[in-house]
Design a protein around this motif. Structure first.
Motif, mmCIF file in Angstrom:
data_model
loop_
_atom_site.group_PDB
_atom_site.id
_atom_site.type_symbol
_atom_site.label_atom_id
_atom_site.label_comp_id
_atom_site.label_asym_id
_atom_site.label_seq_id
_atom_site.Cartn_x
_atom_site.Cartn_y
_atom_site.Cartn_z
ATOM 1 N N LEU A 105 4.744 31.477 9.622
ATOM 2 C CA LEU A 105 4.735 32.091 8.298
ATOM 3 C C LEU A 105 5.971 32.958 8.126
ATOM 4 N N THR A 106 6.145 33.465 6.934
ATOM 5 C CA THR A 106 7.288 34.324 6.646
ATOM 6 C C THR A 106 6.886 35.790 6.796
ATOM 7 N N ALA B 176 -1.725 34.560 9.585
ATOM 8 C CA ALA B 176 -1.507 35.918 9.071
ATOM 9 C C ALA B 176 -2.743 36.785 9.287
ATOM 10 N N GLU C 86 7.242 37.969 4.568
ATOM 11 C CA GLU C 86 6.593 38.341 3.304
ATOM 12 C C GLU C 86 5.104 37.984 3.336
ATOM 13 N N GLU C 87 4.771 36.830 3.888
ATOM 14 C CA GLU C 87 3.364 36.428 3.986
ATOM 15 C C GLU C 87 2.604 37.334 4.946
ATOM 16 N N ASP D 174 -6.547 31.967 9.777
ATOM 17 C CA ASP D 174 -5.161 31.768 9.342
ATOM 18 C C ASP D 174 -4.223 32.640 10.181
ATOM 19 N N ALA E 151 1.999 40.610 3.159
ATOM 20 C CA ALA E 151 0.942 40.473 2.153
ATOM 21 C C ALA E 151 -0.445 40.495 2.797
ATOM 22 N N ALA E 152 -0.568 39.875 3.969
ATOM 23 C CA ALA E 152 -1.860 39.858 4.664
ATOM 24 C C ALA E 152 -2.276 41.261 5.085
#
Length: 310
Positions: free
Chosen positions: A161-162, A132, A164-165, A130, A168-169
């Protein structure tokens, strides 16, 4: 001269494993014919793979379900800008997710990850980590600045992706060795960047004490749109454009840049053009020039009101 036996339809246009061809009844001698290349051990291909995604598709038949292309290989497949030093290393990075053995094929680099830490997706016809999770893996191979450029691309012009994503990763992998480097990069990643040159320019300015510029700023004067510039300090009316080699070699881009500069001058904005040298060997002179322009511009003086900058 005897004509070569045609391969089964499923094997004609893509790379395939030798053992799969033998299972389909293809004679061993046919697999050794000169019209087939051997990009990896146990693989045959109708053409020589050159680009990273082509080489990944050539190796893909050797991958198990628990294996994905990762690190700089996955990054290159999805278009993330990488340092040129990786162009010299043609090895493909593959991560095994879980407890099974890492890949051991000449021309590849095997990695292992615990189950649940790396997610699988498909891009350009091959399994990759992925985006991220790919960024997290890059923490072991890139510098902080290089990670910022990669992150800017992922959350910016590539749009994978953003922020924020991405954050998070990184939080999910807070125990890995490269976590400090990843966190340092996250602090400087911005969604608005549209090229590595813009990112390098922004970092050069901010790290030398200048305010953070607006990214891809629309200059609007008296309700009229004038131009969109790479970086800007609106209060001082200073615009900054990063000029890549394309701008110098493409006639259309060159003319467009000239027009933009004249339009900005007409509404009393300064336009600073930046090249790779300005954020490299000449970085101190470049930053000093922008600092001087900001001082003059915020003081109320500008092009049409002063002949020199002192």
């Amino acid at each position: 001269m005897t004509a070569r036996r045609r391969l089964p339809g499923a094997l004609r246009d893509a790379s395939f494993r030798v053992r799969d061809a033998l299972y389909r009844g293809v004679p061993r001698g046919r697999l050794d014919a000169k019209d087939l290349v051997r990009p990896f051990h146990g693989i045959r291909s109708p053409t020589t793979p050159v680009l990273v995604d082509e080489r990944a598709r050539a190796l893909a038949p050797r991958l198990r379900r628990d294996q994905v292309f990762s690190h700089v290989t996955a990054a290159a497949i999805i278009g993330v800008p990488l340092p040129r030093r990786f162009e010299r290393d043609r090895r493909l990075h593959v991560t095994t997710i879980g407890v099974d053995q890492a890949i051991r094929v000449r021309g590849s680099v095997g990695h292992r990850a615990r189950a649940g830490t790396v997610r699988r997706t498909i891009s350009r016809g091959v399994p990759i980590s992925d985006p991220a999770d790919t960024f997290v893996a890059l923490g072991t191979m890139l510098t902080v600045d290089e990670l910022v450029i990669a992150g800017d691309a992922l959350v910016g012009w590539l749009g994978w992706l953003t922020l924020e994503e991405l954050t998070a990763a990184v939080r999910r992998r807070r125990r890995i060795r490269s976590i400090r480097k990843l966190r340092a990069a996250l602090a400087e990643i911005r969604p608005g960047s549209r090229s590595p040159g813009e990112t390098r320019t922004r970092l050069a300015l901010v790290r030398r004490g200048l305010p953070e510029p607006a990214l891809n700023h629309d200059v609007i004067v008296d309700g009229q749109w004038i131009a969109c510039v790479d970086l800007a300090y609106p209060e001082a009316r200073v615009a900054i454009e990063y000029e890549s080699d394309l701008h110098r070699t493409d006639a259309r881009s060159f003319k467009k840049d000239l027009t933009r500069g004249e339009n900005l001058k007409d509404v009393d904005w300064w336009l600073v053009r930046v090249t790779a040298d300005d954020v490299g060997a000449l970085i101190e002179q470049f930053v000093a020039r922008v600092r001087r322009l900001l001082s003059v511009g915020t003081g109320g003086r500008h092009d049409t009101r002063t002949a020199t900058l002192g």
